[in-house]
Design an enzyme around this catalytic site. Structure first.
Site, PDB file in Angstrom:
ATOM      1  N   ASP A 152     -14.629  -7.055  -2.802  1.00  0.00           N
ATOM      2  CA  ASP A 152     -13.436  -6.544  -3.447  1.00  0.00           C
ATOM      3  C   ASP A 152     -12.378  -7.629  -3.357  1.00  0.00           C
ATOM      4  OD1 ASP A 152     -11.557  -4.503  -4.440  1.00  0.00           O
ATOM      5  OD2 ASP A 152     -13.035  -3.103  -3.628  1.00  0.00           O
ATOM      6  N   ASP A 168      -9.418  -5.809  -7.906  1.00  0.00           N
ATOM      7  CA  ASP A 168      -8.504  -4.675  -7.768  1.00  0.00           C
ATOM      8  C   ASP A 168      -7.289  -4.804  -8.702  1.00  0.00           C
ATOM      9  OD1 ASP A 168      -8.010  -2.297  -6.001  1.00  0.00           O
ATOM     10  OD2 ASP A 168      -6.172  -3.387  -5.519  1.00  0.00           O
ATOM     11  N   GLU A 181     -10.924  -3.946 -12.147  1.00  0.00           N
ATOM     12  CA  GLU A 181     -10.397  -2.583 -12.182  1.00  0.00           C
ATOM     13  C   GLU A 181      -9.108  -2.664 -12.984  1.00  0.00           C
ATOM     14  OE1 GLU A 181      -8.635   1.008  -9.411  1.00  0.00           O
ATOM     15  OE2 GLU A 181      -7.958  -1.039  -9.227  1.00  0.00           O
ATOM     16  N   HIS A 195     -14.273   5.284  -4.643  1.00  0.00           N
ATOM     17  CA  HIS A 195     -13.547   5.704  -3.435  1.00  0.00           C
ATOM     18  C   HIS A 195     -12.173   6.291  -3.733  1.00  0.00           C
ATOM     19  CE1 HIS A 195     -12.058   1.862  -4.620  1.00  0.00           C
ATOM     20  NE2 HIS A 195     -11.027   1.989  -3.796  1.00  0.00           N
ATOM     21  N   ASP A 196     -11.760   6.291  -5.012  1.00  0.00           N
ATOM     22  CA  ASP A 196     -10.458   6.855  -5.374  1.00  0.00           C
ATOM     23  C   ASP A 196     -10.592   8.209  -6.075  1.00  0.00           C
ATOM     24  OD1 ASP A 196      -9.064   4.567  -4.489  1.00  0.00           O
ATOM     25  OD2 ASP A 196      -9.144   3.620  -6.469  1.00  0.00           O
TER      26      ASP A 196
HETATM   27  O1  ISL Z   1      -6.286   6.499  -7.438  1.00  0.00           O
HETATM   28  C1  ISL Z   1      -6.126   6.054  -8.533  1.00  0.00           C
HETATM   29  C2  ISL Z   1      -7.008   6.442  -9.656  1.00  0.00           C
HETATM   30  O2  ISL Z   1      -6.833   7.720 -10.083  1.00  0.00           O
HETATM   31  C3  ISL Z   1      -5.090   5.054  -8.876  1.00  0.00           C
HETATM   32  O3  ISL Z   1      -3.793   5.452  -8.886  1.00  0.00           O
HETATM   33  C4  ISL Z   1      -5.328   3.883  -7.942  1.00  0.00           C
HETATM   34  O4  ISL Z   1      -4.313   3.703  -7.048  1.00  0.00           O
HETATM   35  C5  ISL Z   1      -5.480   2.675  -8.806  1.00  0.00           C
HETATM   36  O5  ISL Z   1      -6.676   2.897  -9.496  1.00  0.00           O
HETATM   37  C6  ISL Z   1      -5.585   1.391  -8.016  1.00  0.00           C
HETATM   38  O6  ISL Z   1      -6.628   1.446  -7.092  1.00  0.00           O
HETATM   39  C7  ISL Z   1      -6.960   0.321  -6.370  1.00  0.00           C
HETATM   40  O7  ISL Z   1      -5.844  -0.310  -5.772  1.00  0.00           O
HETATM   41  C8  ISL Z   1      -5.151   0.431  -4.767  1.00  0.00           C
HETATM   42  C9  ISL Z   1      -6.101   1.028  -3.717  1.00  0.00           C
HETATM   43  O8  ISL Z   1      -5.403   1.944  -2.931  1.00  0.00           O
HETATM   44  C10 ISL Z   1      -7.288   1.705  -4.360  1.00  0.00           C
HETATM   45  O9  ISL Z   1      -8.161   2.185  -3.381  1.00  0.00           O
HETATM   46  C11 ISL Z   1      -7.927   0.699  -5.264  1.00  0.00           C
HETATM   47  O10 ISL Z   1      -9.121   1.167  -5.832  1.00  0.00           O
HETATM   48  C12 ISL Z   1      -4.210  -0.534  -4.116  1.00  0.00           C
HETATM   49  O11 ISL Z   1      -4.893  -1.687  -3.694  1.00  0.00           O
END
Ligand code: ISL
Ligand code: CA
Length: 542
Positions: free
Chosen positions: A98, A198, A251, A320-321
């Protein structure tokens, strides 16, 4: 034409804290992953995406990095990481990491230094004086907080689009990009095969002017897919990625099809593929916290838009989100097994690279927590408190967190029916779902008719059928109950039909049954509840 390896393989996402603990401290670790490599190999996994394992104070579970050149001691050592890369390679499994470069942790030495206005690191972050005793602009953050923090010492504010412990880097400073390139080379030289990048489409902020009035993410027009971001991606590709046999998947939040095409256009040489979000937003109003009834046709139409927009998609139903897909798009009660297999069929028969999230392959369900105290995620707590401030009633706040909390997907992997689901001999950092005695790997691994057995079979099928690997996609039906589409390559036409309902449903497609999730080898003109079938059509479109 031969496809690149990252189009042929299946990717499996590991959230390291929750995968497998090897030393009884309740936190999953690298050694735990090493011990489970054979499991992934037997499943048919070709690439592992490791969520962050770098040194981090864990405010956002590793998405707040305090040292990009070191491993989080809770997860192991650099020697463990080297061993993981080597042992995986022996099984022909590649590893991508990541890459979190929109922000660092506030514990990173760059940020610590940058608190001093005279430091050469000041300019690594975005510091600005306030305006009339207020923050520099009216932007709002992703995590339901203000996005500026005032620093007494220097009398200025710093910008953070995520948690306040995640200050945004300043890409107007060329030194920051140089640092990033060094980090990338360091890991690629170690033998990793690419990065999941990310929030990569918001790196460059081209103005700090006030944002237009809008409900969420005020200010986003100043940083979403700006030309500066495209330049950064081209520079990373030219100077680093092109020197290695690797791939990138971005992402990309709030991405539109046109933005996606720009990011993945082979001529522009930026990213190889992206995760889009539209299909994940089909069960919500405005923001993910306000859910509406799931409608399979809406999901299918969103997927179809992206299948048509891009030549190659990074396909996913979980990460994971996101909440667990079987609880969200399937039926985690009576038709748990059936609907998990249906979602597996969807994921693995689209055109693109499939990403499986740990536990999805055994149908893990949403977290069954009963109090907010059991939830760890920083975003969930922030949102709960904001909702309270906005006078949203308690019962609804609770429902928001239950349905949507990111911890739904972060509970420990359910390996077997022993204590803590075989995840750890100690107290797990996050609660194990109480259904672990029923839903676990050991219970499914030797059964071909299990969800896990079905994933195995689908992965094998995909590997053996060029039409699934590289055929064109065409949506046929996106109804309230049935979704169907075709994959075609030369003279072969496969039809995938999915019944998203609890009743038998009529379908108009005929052909030889290649695979039915029910195990049937022939079907008439009806699909069983939550049944998925792959048919080979004899006469074109079926
Ligand atoms: O959770 C989400 C999707 O519905 C988003 O608001 C999310 O925060 C966004 O996709 C960004 O995610 C990534 O960056 C964040 C981290 O907390 C997440 O786990 C990661 O996947 C900040 O680094
Ligand atoms: Ca551990």
């Amino acid at each position: 034409m031969k496809q690149p390896w990252w189009q042929e393989r299946i990717v499996y996402q590991i959230y390291p804290r929750s995968f497998q603990d090897s030393n009884g401290d309740g936190i999953g670790d690298l050694r735990g992953i090493i011990n489970r490599l054979d499991y992934l190999d037997a499943l048919g996994v070709g690439v592992i995406w490791l969520s962050p394992v770098y040194r981090s104070p864990n405010v956002d579970n590793g998405y707040d990095i305090s040292d990009y050149y070191d491993i989080n001691p809770q997860l192991g050592t650099m020697a463990d990481m080297d061993e993981l890369i080597k042992k995986a390679a022996e099984l022909d499994i590649r590893i991508i990491m990541d890459l979190v470069i929109n922000h660092t942790s506030d514990q990173h030495v760059w940020f610590q230094q940058s608190r001093d206005p005279k430091s050469p690191y000041r300019d690594y972050y975005i510091w600005r004086p306030g305006k009339n005793g207020k923050p520099p602009n009216n932007w709002t953050s992703f995590f339901a907080e203000d996005c500026w923090v005032y620093d007494e010492k220097s009398g200025e504010y710093y910008l953070h689009l995520f948690a306040k412990e995640q200050p945004d880097l300043n890409y107007n400073n060329p030194k920051v990009l140089e640092e990033v390139k060094n980090i990338l080379s360091f890991w690629l030289d170690k033998g990793i095969s690419g990065f999941r990048c990310d929030v990569i489409n918001i790196l460059y902020k081209d103005s700090l002017a006030d944002g237009r009035q809008r409900l969420i993410l005020r200010g986003i027009e100043h940083y979403l897919s700006r030309p500066g971001t495209h330049e950064i991606l081209q520079s990373l590709r030219r100077d680093v990625f092109s020197q290695y046999d690797c791939f990138t998947v971005g992402e990309t939040v709030f991405v539109t099809p046109q933005m996606g095409r720009d990011l993945c256009d082979p001529e522009r040489e930026e990213l190889d593929m992206i995760f889009s979000f539209e299909h994940m937003e089909t069960d919500q109003f405005i923001v993910k916290w306000f859910k509406r009834k799931f409608h399979p046709g809406r999901l299918a139409k969103a997927i179809d838009r992206w299948q048509r927009a891009l030549d190659w998609n990074a396909n996913y139903l979980e990460n994971h989100d996101q909440p667990r897909s079987v609880s969200r798009f399937g039926n985690d009660g009576r038709f748990w097994s059936e609907s998990a297999k249906l979602l597996a069929t969807l994921l693995l028969t689209l055109r693109g690279t499939p990403f499986i999230y740990q536990g999805q392959e055994i149908g893990m369900t949403n977290f069954d927590f009963t109090s907010l105290g059991q939830v760890q995620d920083v975003e969930s707590h922030n949102v709960y408190h904001l909702a309270k401030k906005l006078l949203i009633p308690g019962w609804y706040r609770w429902r928001m967190i239950q349905q949507t909390s990111r911890d739904n997907a972060r509970t420990p992997m359910q390996w077997d029916g022993t204590a803590n689901a075989g995840f750890s001999t100690g107290q797990p950092w996050l609660g194990v779902n109480n259904n672990f005695k029923r839903i676990n790997v050991a219970e499914q691994i030797d059964r071909d008719d299990s969800i896990l057995g079905f994933y195995r079979e689908l992965i094998r099928l995909r590997a053996s059928l060029d039409t699934l690997k590289s055929g064109q996609f065409q949506l046929l039906t996106a109804g309230r109950h049935v979704v169907a589409y075709a994959r075609s390559l030369e003279n072969e036409h496969l039809i995938i039909a999915l019944n998203f309902s609890t009743r038998n449903r009529r379908i108009a497609y005929k052909g030889e049954v290649i695979l039915a999730s029910s195990g049937r080898t022939a079907i008439g003109d009806e699909l069983l509840p939550y049944e998925a079938v792959i048919l080979r059509s004899m006469n074109g479109r079926g």
